[in-house]
Design a protein around this motif. Sequence first.
Motif, mmCIF file in Angstrom:
data_model
loop_
_atom_site.group_PDB
_atom_site.id
_atom_site.type_symbol
_atom_site.label_atom_id
_atom_site.label_comp_id
_atom_site.label_asym_id
_atom_site.label_seq_id
_atom_site.Cartn_x
_atom_site.Cartn_y
_atom_site.Cartn_z
ATOM 1 N N GLN A 39 0.843 -1.186 0.000
ATOM 2 C CA GLN A 39 0.000 0.000 0.000
ATOM 3 C C GLN A 39 0.880 1.238 0.000
ATOM 4 O O GLN A 39 1.626 1.477 0.963
ATOM 5 C CB GLN A 39 -0.934 0.012 1.207
ATOM 6 N N ALA A 40 0.790 1.984 -1.088
ATOM 7 C CA ALA A 40 1.536 3.233 -1.215
ATOM 8 C C ALA A 40 0.713 4.363 -0.599
ATOM 9 O O ALA A 40 -0.517 4.264 -0.505
ATOM 10 C CB ALA A 40 1.813 3.513 -2.683
ATOM 11 N N PRO A 41 1.364 5.455 -0.201
ATOM 12 C CA PRO A 41 0.634 6.573 0.398
ATOM 13 C C PRO A 41 -0.474 7.068 -0.524
ATOM 14 O O PRO A 41 -0.243 7.307 -1.708
ATOM 15 C CB PRO A 41 1.715 7.634 0.589
ATOM 16 N N GLY A 42 -1.667 7.202 0.025
ATOM 17 C CA GLY A 42 -2.780 7.729 -0.739
ATOM 18 C C GLY A 42 -3.400 6.766 -1.729
ATOM 19 O O GLY A 42 -4.280 7.150 -2.505
ATOM 20 N N LYS A 43 -2.938 5.528 -1.729
ATOM 21 C CA LYS A 43 -3.467 4.536 -2.676
ATOM 22 C C LYS A 43 -4.070 3.349 -1.938
ATOM 23 O O LYS A 43 -3.798 3.133 -0.751
ATOM 24 C CB LYS A 43 -2.361 4.064 -3.621
ATOM 25 N N GLU A 44 -4.865 2.586 -2.648
ATOM 26 C CA GLU A 44 -5.447 1.389 -2.068
ATOM 27 C C GLU A 44 -4.403 0.272 -2.001
ATOM 28 O O GLU A 44 -3.439 0.244 -2.766
ATOM 29 C CB GLU A 44 -6.648 0.933 -2.902
ATOM 30 N N ARG A 45 -4.639 -0.640 -1.082
ATOM 31 C CA ARG A 45 -3.761 -1.797 -0.983
ATOM 32 C C ARG A 45 -3.915 -2.652 -2.237
ATOM 33 O O ARG A 45 -5.030 -2.846 -2.736
ATOM 34 C CB ARG A 45 -4.106 -2.604 0.270
ATOM 35 N N THR A 91 7.723 1.893 -3.880
ATOM 36 C CA THR A 91 7.661 2.408 -2.516
ATOM 37 C C THR A 91 6.275 2.187 -1.921
ATOM 38 O O THR A 91 5.260 2.573 -2.516
ATOM 39 C CB THR A 91 7.996 3.909 -2.492
ATOM 40 N N ALA A 92 6.232 1.535 -0.758
ATOM 41 C CA ALA A 92 4.956 1.207 -0.119
ATOM 42 C C ALA A 92 5.223 0.503 1.210
ATOM 43 O O ALA A 92 6.363 0.099 1.483
ATOM 44 C CB ALA A 92 4.123 0.294 -1.013
ATOM 45 N N VAL A 93 4.174 0.350 1.989
ATOM 46 C CA VAL A 93 4.221 -0.576 3.112
ATOM 47 C C VAL A 93 3.823 -1.942 2.558
ATOM 48 O O VAL A 93 2.790 -2.073 1.894
ATOM 49 C CB VAL A 93 3.259 -0.164 4.241
ATOM 50 N N TYR A 94 4.682 -2.921 2.793
ATOM 51 C CA TYR A 94 4.448 -4.271 2.289
ATOM 52 C C TYR A 94 3.895 -5.138 3.416
ATOM 53 O O TYR A 94 4.461 -5.171 4.523
ATOM 54 C CB TYR A 94 5.738 -4.864 1.733
ATOM 55 N N TYR A 95 2.817 -5.834 3.119
ATOM 56 C CA TYR A 95 2.159 -6.712 4.075
ATOM 57 C C TYR A 95 2.160 -8.139 3.541
ATOM 58 O O TYR A 95 2.014 -8.358 2.342
ATOM 59 C CB TYR A 95 0.702 -6.302 4.282
#
Length: 130
Positions: A39-45, A91-95
């Motif tokens: 999930q990148a900033p301002g975007k959907e997962r 670039t994103a938070v990876y889950y």
Amino acid sequence: EGQLVESGGDLVQGGGSLTLSCAASGFTFDEYAIGWFRQAPGKEREGVSYIRGGDGGTYYVDSVKGRFTISSDYAKNTVYLQMNSLKPEDTAVYYCAAHRDSSTRLLRRWVLRVEGSDYWGQGTQVTVSS
């Protein structure tokens, strides 16, 4: 209760590589598929990839195909995501998430629609500089 713990996120230059880990516990590892989402900033997962616990079958979304590789270590109940040729748009938070093993059609829908996960990890930040 199942638990997933991600690690390995970091700041890396564009073109570089990084390996993320997802350690699983509390459920029978080879009865589940493990997927990676971001999930990148301002975007959907969005879904990235999955690996099946039973036969090790894998799937990648088009944007990462040829650059990312997912693998499992059954002895450690851990799934890895090797990321090469990283781009700023990665670039994103990876889950990581777990879904009871199922048909290819349902697992692909799980990743593409980001729905139906049984367990989620807390996420790890990946930042790719230009």
